[in-house]
Design an enzyme around this catalytic site. Structure first.
Site, PDB file in Angstrom:
ATOM      1  N   ASP A  56       0.995  -1.131  -0.049  1.00 20.86           N
ATOM      2  CA  ASP A  56      -0.002   0.058   0.023  1.00 20.86           C
ATOM      3  C   ASP A  56       0.960   1.394  -0.040  1.00 20.86           C
ATOM      4  OD1 ASP A  56      -2.198   1.287   0.044  1.00 20.86           O
ATOM      5  OD2 ASP A  56      -2.796   0.967   2.303  1.00 20.86           O
ATOM      6  N   ASN A  81     -10.542  -2.742  -6.667  1.00 20.85           N
ATOM      7  CA  ASN A  81      -9.758  -1.751  -7.225  1.00 20.85           C
ATOM      8  C   ASN A  81     -10.351  -1.323  -8.638  1.00 20.85           C
ATOM      9  OD1 ASN A  81      -6.452  -2.895  -6.039  1.00 20.85           O
ATOM     10  ND2 ASN A  81      -7.756  -1.243  -5.168  1.00 20.85           N
TER      11      ASN A  81
HETATM   12  C1  FPP Z   1      -1.458  -0.051  -3.556  1.00 19.64           C
HETATM   13  O1  FPP Z   1      -1.031   1.468  -3.534  1.00 19.64           O
HETATM   14  C2  FPP Z   1      -0.953  -0.639  -4.677  1.00 19.64           C
HETATM   15  C3  FPP Z   1      -1.546  -1.477  -5.943  1.00 19.64           C
HETATM   16  C4  FPP Z   1      -2.782  -0.953  -6.067  1.00 19.64           C
HETATM   17  C5  FPP Z   1      -0.819  -2.078  -7.129  1.00 19.64           C
HETATM   18  C6  FPP Z   1       0.635  -2.510  -6.426  1.00 19.64           C
HETATM   19  C7  FPP Z   1       1.212  -3.580  -7.658  1.00 19.64           C
HETATM   20  C8  FPP Z   1       2.355  -3.756  -7.857  1.00 19.64           C
HETATM   21  C9  FPP Z   1       3.519  -3.217  -7.109  1.00 19.64           C
HETATM   22  C10 FPP Z   1       2.840  -4.667  -9.153  1.00 19.64           C
HETATM   23  C11 FPP Z   1       2.243  -6.170  -8.957  1.00 19.64           C
HETATM   24  C12 FPP Z   1       2.745  -6.895 -10.210  1.00 19.64           C
HETATM   25  C13 FPP Z   1       2.274  -7.851 -10.719  1.00 19.64           C
HETATM   26  C14 FPP Z   1       2.990  -8.748 -11.804  1.00 19.64           C
HETATM   27  C15 FPP Z   1       1.011  -8.434 -10.382  1.00 19.64           C
HETATM   28  P1  FPP Z   1      -2.239   2.517  -3.829  1.00 19.64           P
HETATM   29  O2  FPP Z   1      -2.594   2.858  -5.142  1.00 19.64           O
HETATM   30  O3  FPP Z   1      -3.557   1.676  -2.954  1.00 19.64           O
HETATM   31  O4  FPP Z   1      -1.706   3.624  -2.882  1.00 19.64           O
HETATM   32  P2  FPP Z   1      -2.294   4.578  -2.080  1.00 19.64           P
HETATM   33  O5  FPP Z   1      -3.006   4.074  -1.005  1.00 19.64           O
HETATM   34  O6  FPP Z   1      -1.291   5.768  -1.723  1.00 19.64           O
HETATM   35  O7  FPP Z   1      -3.404   5.448  -3.083  1.00 19.64           O
END
Ligand code: FPP
Length: 263
Positions: free
Chosen positions: A38, A86
């Site tokens: 996160d 999401n």
């Molecule tokens: C959460 O941060 C993260 C995600 C929704 C995506 C994470 C995915 C990866 C790091 C890549 C995974 C790779 C594969 C091949 C499946 P957020 O956007 O919720 O952060 P925020 O809470 O600050 O908005």
């Protein structure tokens, strides 16, 4: 899982001052470590960048944590990449994430091959855009014979949806007469989850300070230890993982009893 002492020593050289690597008990490394990755968006926003840049930086962290987990001899590393909720994000962000997932899987195939990492997906990948799904299927086939650490990527995953799916499958088996209602026990439910055959997570790490489970592995985390750090996922690295494991090893895991059972 076996770990290579030389590669371990090389990878974990130069520990920061707050970490005593000598305190790490290699006989008590969690078998399954799960990461709620996160804070990518906030990491990017804090730098004046587009949120999608945070996801790209998050992939670099995931790569480091995969290698670190292999070096530590972890059996299963799971990571929450995309939840069923999401889909509610802006269309552009969802599209970029779907593209990044496919690109990352292809880009990281050499790493997964070199480190003998087996890959499984948790979640309904049949509902992903066809290009992402095809790349996932190709990548899965490429990693099919790997026998090392399992990397379980939760994509289009929701804990409640997973339980509904298991309940429906079991109900169908009862209706068809393959099993009776009394055959439905904890093992039967576990066997119908995406994680069938994997040990439950012993340690769940959540970055960016959020104190929520967010519909993640609801059944499987019944006895998991939680480690929450304020660090945003793109800043989480091998040392963050070591801090989490040291904290885990300092916990008294009682499983409802009075003292930790012998392992
Ligand atoms: C959460 O941060 C993260 C995600 C929704 C995506 C994470 C995915 C990866 C790091 C890549 C995974 C790779 C594969 C091949 C499946 P957020 O956007 O919720 O952060 P925020 O809470 O600050 O908005």
């Amino acid at each position: 899982m076996q770990y290579d002492q030389d590669k371990f020593t090389e990878f974990f050289a130069d520990a920061p001052a707050d970490i005593d690597m000598g305190a790490l008990d290699m006989n008590r490394i969690p078998r399954h470590i799960s990461c709620i990755m996160d804070g990518n968006g906030r990491w990017a926003t804090a730098r004046g960048l587009a949120r999608t840049e945070g996801h790209k930086a998050g992939i670099v962290s995931l790569r480091e944590i995969i290698t670190a987990a292999v070096r530590l001899g972890v059996d299963v590393l799971s990571a929450y990449a995309f939840s069923t909720e999401n889909w509610n994000r802006p269309k552009h962000e969802v599209a970029v994430l779907m593209h990044l997932f496919a690109k990352t899987f292809i880009d990281e195939l050499p790493l997964l091959k070199r480190e003998n990492v087996r890959v499984v997906f948790l979640g309904d990948i049949s509902a992903l855009p066809s290009r992402t799904r095809e790349v996932f299927e190709y990548g899965l086939a490429e990693c099919r014979d790997h026998t090392g650490m399992t990397l379980a990527l939760a994509v289009n995953y929701g804990g409640r949806a997973e339980l509904v799916r298991a309940a429906r499958e079991l109900a169908r088996n009862v209706v068809s007469g393959t099993i009776t209602a009394d055959d439905i026990d904890e093992d039967a439910i576990s066997a119908h989850l995406y994680t069938a055959g994997l040990p439950d997570p012993e340690l769940v790490i959540r970055t960016s300070g959020e104190m929520r489970v967010s519909n993640y592995l609801l059944w499987q985390i019944a006895y998991a230890e939680f480690y929450i750090t304020d660090t945003y996922w793109p800043d989480f690295d091998r040392w963050g993982l070591i801090r989490a494991i040291l904290a885990f090893q300092g916990r008294d895991r009682r499983f409802g009893g009075l003292s930790a059972p012998a392992r």
